[in-house]
Design an enzyme around this catalytic site. Structure first.
Site, mmCIF file in Angstrom:
data_model
loop_
_atom_site.group_PDB
_atom_site.id
_atom_site.type_symbol
_atom_site.label_atom_id
_atom_site.label_comp_id
_atom_site.label_asym_id
_atom_site.label_seq_id
_atom_site.Cartn_x
_atom_site.Cartn_y
_atom_site.Cartn_z
ATOM 1 N N CYS A 61 77.094 -0.453 -9.985
ATOM 2 C CA CYS A 61 76.350 0.532 -10.928
ATOM 3 C C CYS A 61 76.804 1.978 -10.570
ATOM 4 C CB CYS A 61 74.861 0.389 -10.904
ATOM 5 S SG CYS A 61 73.754 1.426 -11.256
ATOM 6 N N CYS A 88 73.577 4.398 -9.646
ATOM 7 C CA CYS A 88 72.791 3.736 -8.430
ATOM 8 C C CYS A 88 73.629 4.316 -7.004
ATOM 9 C CB CYS A 88 73.198 2.037 -8.107
ATOM 10 S SG CYS A 88 72.102 1.378 -9.327
#
Length: 101
Positions: free
Chosen positions: A24, A27
């Site tokens: 991600c 993230c």
């Protein structure tokens, strides 16, 4: 992991859980921000990163549908929850407002 997770979130010290995915992009942006939050708040907070792919059962139990999702706990109570990336200042402000640190 579940029982140790339960013990972690029961702590008197506020605990910020970061549910993330290694794949991600947002993230990855959040990781250095959380490091700065930890550097600023030091021992007043614990920050735990949980990989949703390696802990699918835990992510499902806490209804994490998107990553990154941050959840703030203190003494076993969920005080705050947010999906997406915030700035260091936004995160620190929220932690200080929601907890007694």
């Amino acid at each position: 992991m579940n029982s140790s997770f339960e013990n972690i979130i029961k702590s008197e010290k506020p605990v910020l859980i970061d549910f993330f995915g290694s794949w991600c992009g947002p993230c990855k942006m959040l990781t250095p921000i959380l490091k700065q939050v930890k550097d600023s708040l030091g021992e007043r907070i614990s920050i735990i990163k949980i990989d949703v792919d390696k802990n699918q059962e835990l992510a499902a139990k806490y209804q994490v549908r998107g990553v990154p999702t941050m959840i703030l706990y203190q003494s076993g109570k969920q005080l705050w929850r947010q999906s997406g990336v915030l700035t260091k200042d936004q995160i620190i402000k929220t932690i200080l407002e929601k907890t007694n640190t």
